[in-house]
Design a protein around this motif. Structure first.
Motif, PDB file in Angstrom:
ATOM      1  N   THR A 168       0.747   5.417   3.115  1.00 41.60           N
ATOM      2  CA  THR A 168       1.249   4.118   2.670  1.00 41.60           C
ATOM      3  C   THR A 168       1.447   4.095   1.158  1.00 41.60           C
ATOM      4  OG1 THR A 168       0.190   2.976   4.509  1.00 41.60           O
ATOM      5  CG2 THR A 168       0.710   1.658   2.575  1.00 41.60           C
ATOM      6  N   ALA A 169       0.459   4.591   0.415  1.00 37.89           N
ATOM      7  CA  ALA A 169       0.550   4.587  -1.046  1.00 37.89           C
ATOM      8  C   ALA A 169       1.670   5.496  -1.535  1.00 37.89           C
ATOM      9  CB  ALA A 169      -0.781   5.015  -1.646  1.00 37.89           C
ATOM     10  N   GLY A 182       3.300  -5.483   7.771  1.00 37.02           N
ATOM     11  CA  GLY A 182       3.050  -4.347   8.647  1.00 37.02           C
ATOM     12  C   GLY A 182       2.585  -3.085   7.952  1.00 37.02           C
ATOM     13  N   TYR A 183       3.202  -2.021   8.306  1.00 38.96           N
ATOM     14  CA  TYR A 183       2.796  -0.679   7.894  1.00 38.96           C
ATOM     15  C   TYR A 183       2.767  -0.504   6.386  1.00 38.96           C
ATOM     16  CZ  TYR A 183       3.909   4.104   6.545  1.00 38.96           C
ATOM     17  OH  TYR A 183       3.948   5.299   5.908  1.00 38.96           O
ATOM     18  N   THR A 184       3.690  -1.145   5.660  1.00 40.51           N
ATOM     19  CA  THR A 184       3.829  -0.864   4.236  1.00 40.51           C
ATOM     20  C   THR A 184       2.961  -1.755   3.356  1.00 40.51           C
ATOM     21  OG1 THR A 184       5.755  -2.311   4.141  1.00 40.51           O
ATOM     22  CG2 THR A 184       6.170   0.009   4.468  1.00 40.51           C
ATOM     23  N   SER A 185       2.030  -2.496   3.920  1.00 38.24           N
ATOM     24  CA  SER A 185       1.196  -3.376   3.114  1.00 38.24           C
ATOM     25  C   SER A 185       0.341  -2.583   2.133  1.00 38.24           C
ATOM     26  CB  SER A 185       0.270  -4.205   4.010  1.00 38.24           C
ATOM     27  OG  SER A 185       1.013  -5.058   4.840  1.00 38.24           O
ATOM     28  N   VAL A 186       0.287  -3.054   0.901  1.00 39.30           N
ATOM     29  CA  VAL A 186      -0.562  -2.456  -0.121  1.00 39.30           C
ATOM     30  C   VAL A 186      -1.335  -3.577  -0.791  1.00 39.30           C
ATOM     31  CG1 VAL A 186      -0.642  -1.141  -2.262  1.00 39.30           C
ATOM     32  CG2 VAL A 186       1.053  -0.559  -0.521  1.00 39.30           C
ATOM     33  N   ALA A 187      -2.655  -3.550  -0.686  1.00 35.40           N
ATOM     34  CA  ALA A 187      -3.473  -4.614  -1.266  1.00 35.40           C
ATOM     35  C   ALA A 187      -3.255  -4.691  -2.765  1.00 35.40           C
ATOM     36  CB  ALA A 187      -4.945  -4.349  -0.945  1.00 35.40           C
ATOM     37  N   GLY A 188      -3.124  -5.934  -3.264  1.00 31.45           N
ATOM     38  CA  GLY A 188      -2.988  -6.128  -4.686  1.00 31.45           C
ATOM     39  C   GLY A 188      -1.613  -5.881  -5.247  1.00 31.45           C
ATOM     40  N   SER A 189      -0.626  -5.620  -4.403  1.00 33.93           N
ATOM     41  CA  SER A 189       0.723  -5.365  -4.905  1.00 33.93           C
ATOM     42  C   SER A 189       1.355  -6.672  -5.360  1.00 33.93           C
ATOM     43  CB  SER A 189       1.590  -4.719  -3.821  1.00 33.93           C
ATOM     44  OG  SER A 189       1.814  -5.625  -2.766  1.00 33.93           O
ATOM     45  N   ASP A 190       2.420  -6.546  -6.151  1.00 32.77           N
ATOM     46  CA  ASP A 190       3.109  -7.722  -6.689  1.00 32.77           C
ATOM     47  C   ASP A 190       4.320  -8.086  -5.850  1.00 32.77           C
ATOM     48  OD1 ASP A 190       3.568  -9.778  -8.536  1.00 32.77           O
ATOM     49  OD2 ASP A 190       5.031  -8.559  -9.617  1.00 32.77           O
ATOM     50  N   SER A 230       9.486  -5.967  21.968  1.00 33.09           N
ATOM     51  CA  SER A 230       9.596  -6.292  20.552  1.00 33.09           C
ATOM     52  C   SER A 230       9.496  -5.026  19.704  1.00 33.09           C
ATOM     53  CB  SER A 230       8.485  -7.266  20.159  1.00 33.09           C
ATOM     54  OG  SER A 230       8.621  -8.471  20.878  1.00 33.09           O
ATOM     55  N   CYS A 231      10.207  -5.043  18.587  1.00 31.32           N
ATOM     56  CA  CYS A 231      10.220  -3.889  17.699  1.00 31.32           C
ATOM     57  C   CYS A 231      10.265  -4.379  16.259  1.00 31.32           C
ATOM     58  CB  CYS A 231      11.429  -2.998  17.999  1.00 31.32           C
ATOM     59  SG  CYS A 231      11.553  -1.532  16.950  1.00 31.32           S
ATOM     60  N   ARG A 232       9.406  -3.829  15.412  1.00 29.73           N
ATOM     61  CA  ARG A 232       9.378  -4.169  13.991  1.00 29.73           C
ATOM     62  C   ARG A 232       9.887  -2.969  13.203  1.00 29.73           C
ATOM     63  NH1 ARG A 232       4.173  -6.621  13.222  1.00 29.73           N
ATOM     64  NH2 ARG A 232       3.279  -4.538  13.313  1.00 29.73           N
ATOM     65  N   VAL A 233      10.875  -3.207  12.350  1.00 29.60           N
ATOM     66  CA  VAL A 233      11.497  -2.141  11.572  1.00 29.60           C
ATOM     67  C   VAL A 233      11.354  -2.484  10.097  1.00 29.60           C
ATOM     68  CG1 VAL A 233      13.666  -0.967  11.021  1.00 29.60           C
ATOM     69  CG2 VAL A 233      13.128  -1.541  13.401  1.00 29.60           C
ATOM     70  N   LEU A 234      10.681  -1.636   9.346  1.00 32.53           N
ATOM     71  CA  LEU A 234      10.421  -1.878   7.930  1.00 32.53           C
ATOM     72  C   LEU A 234      10.915  -0.692   7.111  1.00 32.53           C
ATOM     73  CD1 LEU A 234       6.683  -3.002   8.247  1.00 32.53           C
ATOM     74  CD2 LEU A 234       8.708  -4.451   8.334  1.00 32.53           C
ATOM     75  N   ALA A 235      11.697  -0.972   6.081  1.00 27.26           N
ATOM     76  CA  ALA A 235      12.048   0.075   5.132  1.00 27.26           C
ATOM     77  C   ALA A 235      10.836   0.375   4.265  1.00 27.26           C
ATOM     78  CB  ALA A 235      13.223  -0.370   4.265  1.00 27.26           C
ATOM     79  N   THR A 236      10.591   1.647   3.996  1.00 27.45           N
ATOM     80  CA  THR A 236       9.566   2.013   3.028  1.00 27.45           C
ATOM     81  C   THR A 236      10.223   2.115   1.654  1.00 27.45           C
ATOM     82  OG1 THR A 236       9.837   4.432   3.126  1.00 27.45           O
ATOM     83  CG2 THR A 236       8.501   3.384   4.859  1.00 27.45           C
ATOM     84  N   GLY A 237       9.437   2.475   0.659  1.00 24.44           N
ATOM     85  CA  GLY A 237       9.973   2.658  -0.682  1.00 24.44           C
ATOM     86  C   GLY A 237      10.658   3.979  -0.879  1.00 24.44           C
ATOM     87  N   ALA A 244      -7.927   7.541   6.088  1.00 19.71           N
ATOM     88  CA  ALA A 244      -7.598   8.172   4.801  1.00 19.71           C
ATOM     89  C   ALA A 244      -6.159   8.681   4.813  1.00 19.71           C
ATOM     90  CB  ALA A 244      -8.565   9.323   4.525  1.00 19.71           C
ATOM     91  N   ASP A 245      -5.733   9.237   5.932  1.00 15.80           N
ATOM     92  CA  ASP A 245      -4.345   9.695   6.065  1.00 15.80           C
ATOM     93  C   ASP A 245      -3.377   8.526   5.895  1.00 15.80           C
ATOM     94  OD1 ASP A 245      -4.859  12.412   6.646  1.00 15.80           O
ATOM     95  OD2 ASP A 245      -5.182  11.973   8.764  1.00 15.80           O
ATOM     96  N   MET A 246      -3.631   7.452   6.623  1.00 19.30           N
ATOM     97  CA  MET A 246      -2.698   6.326   6.607  1.00 19.30           C
ATOM     98  C   MET A 246      -2.652   5.642   5.242  1.00 19.30           C
ATOM     99  SD  MET A 246      -1.275   6.519   9.478  1.00 19.30           S
ATOM    100  CE  MET A 246      -0.251   5.062   9.348  1.00 19.30           C
ATOM    101  N   ALA A 247      -3.801   5.560   4.583  1.00 19.26           N
ATOM    102  CA  ALA A 247      -3.824   4.957   3.250  1.00 19.26           C
ATOM    103  C   ALA A 247      -3.010   5.788   2.263  1.00 19.26           C
ATOM    104  CB  ALA A 247      -5.264   4.810   2.767  1.00 19.26           C
ATOM    105  N   HIS A 248      -3.129   7.100   2.339  1.00 19.79           N
ATOM    106  CA  HIS A 248      -2.383   7.969   1.428  1.00 19.79           C
ATOM    107  C   HIS A 248      -0.889   7.935   1.760  1.00 19.79           C
ATOM    108  CE1 HIS A 248      -1.982  11.015  -1.598  1.00 19.79           C
ATOM    109  NE2 HIS A 248      -1.445  11.895  -0.752  1.00 19.79           N
TER     110      HIS A 248
END
Length: 288
Positions: free
Chosen positions: A211-212, A4-12, A228-235, A205-209
């Motif tokens: 997220t990063a 979902g929201y916290t996806s970062v391309a190329g992350s490990d 339905s509801c999706r709940v994700l912890a961020t970093g 650009a806002d959302m990418a920054h």
């Protein structure tokens, strides 16, 4: 955790998929509350008690604990390693699958699986172990399993580094400043601060920054209750992505919550009372 929201391309991060606990992917039991009754209806109480004496012995204690529990109370864990295969299978029938499921990524790259039962506030938790060791498998009674609450506090960063505004940014910098301020001010038990992206224009650009800057967190939960509801912890500690979805899994309300584990995946006081009554009905009908 590429979700979902916290996806970062190329992350490990680890790609994760949630399976219901106590079941395998080829033969899901998947009972709702009504399905639990149907599954038990073909078995007499004497047979169940004879074949599953240890399970029959712990159910009244679970009912009493549910009746006495409140959402603010510390959670209570019940180990299942004393149950045999027949009892674990019957327990899966009784518990069914409730509204909330989730996973917690642990620092050693193991994964804890979380499944709420049809008795809201009663959870099944399973943590895989390395090698030939049996998984740690237990029930937990509480508003949210302790492993979720602890991971939300222990693993994410206590602060964020905002950095320079990206080219083309509209609103991300004041949003990040607001998040950082609310992170520092939050007190356990306080009402969450909610930022609604449905009402606040945020360009790519806002959302990418955003997220990063916030990064990926260790917790993914999904509720299929009243919508339905999706709940994700961020970093970032206390910062959650909470998305309400339509039938096509498209977000219809996209928010950031700064606070404790969101209420969308927590059990409330009335849930414990209702669950105690429902579990009592099953005990009296099939184990008395």
């Amino acid at each position: 955790m590429r979700v979902g929201y916290t996806s970062v391309a190329g992350s490990d991060d680890i790609d994760m998929h949630v399976l219901p606990l106590g079941h395998d992917g080829s033969a899901r039991r998947g009972f709702t509350g009504a399905g639990t009754i149907a599954a038990l209806a073909t078995r007499g109480g004497d047979e169940l008690t004879e074949r599953c004496p240890r399970l029959a012995a712990i159910l009244p204690g679970l009912r009493a604990a549910l009746a006495a529990h409140r959402a603010e109370d510390a959670s209570v864990q019940v180990r299942l390693d004393q149950l045999d295969a027949d009892e674990l299978g019957l327990l899966a029938d009784i518990l069914g699958e409730g509204e909330v499921t989730g996973i917690v990524a642990l620092p050693d790259r193991r994964v804890a699986q979380i499944q709420e039962s049809v008795f809201a506030g009663l959870w099944r938790v399973r943590i895989e172990r390395e090698g030939d060791e049996s998984a740690l498998d237990y029930l937990e009674l509480g508003a949210i399993p302790e492993i979720v609450a602890r991971a939300a506090l222990d693993f994410p960063r206590p602060d964020i580094e905002i950095g320079e505004a990206p080219e083309g940014a509209m609103n991300v910098m004041p949003v990040l400043a607001e998040i950082r301020e609310r992170m520092a001010a939050h007190q356990p038990g306080a009402a969450p601060h909610i930022i609604n992206f449905t009402l606040l224009p945020m360009n790519p650009a806002d959302m990418a920054h955003l997220t990063a800057t916030l990064g990926n967190g260790p917790i993914q939960m999904y509720s299929r209750g009243y919508g339905s509801c999706r709940v994700l912890a961020t970093g970032a500690r206390h910062v959650w992505s909470v998305q309400y979805l339509n039938a096509m899994d498209t977000p219809i309300l996209d928010t950031i919550e700064v606070g404790d584990v969101p209420a969308a995946v927590r059990a409330a006081d009335e849930d414990f009372h209702d669950s105690a009554e429902r579990l009592g009905d099953i005990i009296e009908a099939y184990f008395a």
